[in-house]
Design a protein around this motif. Structure first.
Motif, PDB file in Angstrom:
ATOM      1  N   THR A 256       0.831  -1.194   0.000  1.00 22.07           N
ATOM      2  CA  THR A 256       0.000   0.000   0.000  1.00 22.07           C
ATOM      3  C   THR A 256       0.872   1.253   0.000  1.00 22.07           C
ATOM      4  O   THR A 256       1.691   1.429   0.902  1.00 22.07           O
ATOM      5  CB  THR A 256      -0.891   0.010   1.263  1.00 22.07           C
ATOM      6  OG1 THR A 256      -1.770  -1.110   1.220  1.00 22.07           O
ATOM      7  CG2 THR A 256      -1.699   1.286   1.346  1.00 22.07           C
ATOM      8  N   PRO A 257       0.729   2.135  -0.987  1.00 28.09           N
ATOM      9  CA  PRO A 257       1.522   3.365  -0.989  1.00 28.09           C
ATOM     10  C   PRO A 257       0.932   4.413  -0.056  1.00 28.09           C
ATOM     11  O   PRO A 257      -0.291   4.488   0.125  1.00 28.09           O
ATOM     12  CB  PRO A 257       1.434   3.823  -2.446  1.00 28.09           C
ATOM     13  CG  PRO A 257       0.108   3.317  -2.905  1.00 28.09           C
ATOM     14  CD  PRO A 257      -0.118   2.017  -2.185  1.00 28.09           C
ATOM     15  N   VAL A 258       1.794   5.199   0.547  1.00 31.27           N
ATOM     16  CA  VAL A 258       1.353   6.355   1.325  1.00 31.27           C
ATOM     17  C   VAL A 258       1.325   7.540   0.357  1.00 31.27           C
ATOM     18  O   VAL A 258       2.366   7.950  -0.155  1.00 31.27           O
ATOM     19  CB  VAL A 258       2.311   6.653   2.498  1.00 31.27           C
ATOM     20  CG1 VAL A 258       1.778   7.823   3.322  1.00 31.27           C
ATOM     21  CG2 VAL A 258       2.478   5.426   3.384  1.00 31.27           C
ATOM     22  N   LEU A 259       0.162   8.072   0.086  1.00 35.41           N
ATOM     23  CA  LEU A 259       0.015   9.175  -0.871  1.00 35.41           C
ATOM     24  C   LEU A 259      -0.051  10.513  -0.129  1.00 35.41           C
ATOM     25  O   LEU A 259      -0.745  10.631   0.874  1.00 35.41           O
ATOM     26  CB  LEU A 259      -1.249   8.988  -1.707  1.00 35.41           C
ATOM     27  CG  LEU A 259      -1.339   7.687  -2.517  1.00 35.41           C
ATOM     28  CD1 LEU A 259      -2.654   7.647  -3.292  1.00 35.41           C
ATOM     29  CD2 LEU A 259      -0.153   7.544  -3.457  1.00 35.41           C
ATOM     30  N   GLY A 260       0.691  11.477  -0.642  1.00 36.51           N
ATOM     31  CA  GLY A 260       0.676  12.800  -0.041  1.00 36.51           C
ATOM     32  C   GLY A 260       2.015  13.208   0.541  1.00 36.51           C
ATOM     33  O   GLY A 260       2.177  14.346   0.975  1.00 36.51           O
ATOM     34  N   ILE A 261       2.984  12.286   0.560  1.00 41.51           N
ATOM     35  CA  ILE A 261       4.330  12.620   1.000  1.00 41.51           C
ATOM     36  C   ILE A 261       5.245  12.711  -0.220  1.00 41.51           C
ATOM     37  O   ILE A 261       4.891  12.254  -1.303  1.00 41.51           O
ATOM     38  CB  ILE A 261       4.877  11.604   2.018  1.00 41.51           C
ATOM     39  CG1 ILE A 261       4.820  10.177   1.452  1.00 41.51           C
ATOM     40  CG2 ILE A 261       4.121  11.704   3.328  1.00 41.51           C
ATOM     41  CD1 ILE A 261       5.421   9.142   2.375  1.00 41.51           C
ATOM     42  N   GLU A 262       6.439  13.294  -0.036  1.00 42.20           N
ATOM     43  CA  GLU A 262       7.253  13.674  -1.183  1.00 42.20           C
ATOM     44  C   GLU A 262       7.967  12.526  -1.872  1.00 42.20           C
ATOM     45  O   GLU A 262       8.458  12.689  -2.995  1.00 42.20           O
ATOM     46  CB  GLU A 262       8.289  14.713  -0.751  1.00 42.20           C
ATOM     47  CG  GLU A 262       9.254  14.207   0.320  1.00 42.20           C
ATOM     48  CD  GLU A 262      10.294  15.234   0.714  1.00 42.20           C
ATOM     49  OE1 GLU A 262      10.300  16.340   0.132  1.00 42.20           O
ATOM     50  OE2 GLU A 262      11.102  14.939   1.611  1.00 42.20           O
TER      51      GLU A 262
END
Length: 316
Positions: free
Chosen positions: A269-275
């Motif tokens: 699962t990707p963490v979306l919203g970080i650089e």
């Protein structure tokens, strides 16, 4: 050259299955365009690499001396174990020594590590984690949030929709993803205060293809490609979806669609919203899951999806 960091000590079957996943990836990709940086016990890793006959040309080991266990408190563990594979992995990512980071270890530690070591994309209200949902007819859907934000504001759901649509377009190759709001009825005006307020924002969001409310029965059909909800609801849906594959195995059912509920196919699962790309895998991940997590990180880097997420947020 892309450099993808991998926590080899995280997960119930680490480090053996992590290294077997790396071997599978390297056997399928011989271009040498990706460097893999492994964080873990150097002696143990070298022993497995030799025993499994894993090629080392694209591998670099960064020795670590500590492991964050699954049951440990995330913030406390990261503070007290700075030489753990997870903490060291995030240090390298924050210092641009790697371009992405993968782990099937302590989920809380991965989330805390991502939020405290990396910058949030400008304009992001709260990072979000998403998950793949297999749809009937061979399609693939995306649901978010699935656990990072149990309590949400309408503005957050609206932003989740924007992020999910961009991710679905560039990573899942869905040209014009249909976005649906998970609710207790299809009609506008249905739901609680959160979904009623979020509906108005989604309807006015001209960066997405919003189709309205969707119900629980629409989770696995093709009504919506991106399904938006708070993390409390999304996590329940995700865990329910994960159980379907286990039930089909226990019942001896052999079905092409049910087989697609095997989470290992999708990696993590990707963490979306970080650089930078951070991929979180299931604790019981084995070789196939680790291999596919590398593919997810690679595609996120190749497509520049994080820059596209930033542009979409600024436009919305």
């Amino acid at each position: 050259m892309m450099n993808i960091g991998i926590d080899t000590m995280g997960g119930d079957f680490a480090p053996l299955e992590a290294l077997r996943g790396i071997k599978k990836y390297l056997s399928e990709n011989k271009s040498g365009a990706v460097q893999l940086t492994l964080f873990g016990d150097e002696a143990v890793l070298n022993e497995i690499i030799a025993g499994e006959d894993i090629p080392t040309g694209s591998i670099r080991i960064v020795p670590t001396t500590q492991v964050i266990d699954m049951q440990e408190h995330p913030t406390k563990a990261l503070k007290e174990k700075p030489h753990s594979s997870i903490a060291t992995g995030f240090q390298h990512l924050a210092q641009d020594k790697t371009d992405a980071f993968i782990s099937a270890g302590n989920t809380g530690a991965m989330l805390v590590g991502a939020l405290f070591n990396l910058k949030t994309i400008e304009g992001i209200l709260r990072p979000v984690i998403s998950s793949i949902i297999p749809k009937q007819g061979g399609r693939t859907g995306l649901i978010l949030d699935v656990g990072l934000n149990a309590d949400c504001k309408p503005e957050q759901l609206n932003q989740f929709a924007t992020l999910g649509a961009v991710y679905a377009r560039h990573i899942l190759d869905i040209e014009d993803p249909k976005v649906g709001l998970v609710n207790v009825g299809e009609e506008e005006g249905k739901g609680n205060l959160l979904t009623q307020s979020a509906y108005a924002l989604l309807k006015a969001n001209n960066t997405i293809n919003f189709i309205g409310n969707i119900e629980g029965r629409d989770t696995f059909n093709d009504k919506a490609d991106v399904m938006v909800c708070d993390g409390f609801t999304g996590n329940i849906i995700l865990k329910l979806a994960e159980s379907i594959y286990d039930i089909s195995r226990n019942e001896g059912l052999e079905n092409a669609y049910l087989n697609r509920f095997n989470f290992e196919i999708y990696g993590g699962t990707p963490v979306l919203g970080i650089e930078k790309p951070v991929i979180i895998g299931h604790g019981i991940s084995k070789a196939t899951a680790f291999c596919n997590m590398i593919y997810v990180a690679e595609k996120m880097l190749q497509t520049g999806v994080l820059q596209k997420l930033k542009e979409a947020v600024q436009q919305s």
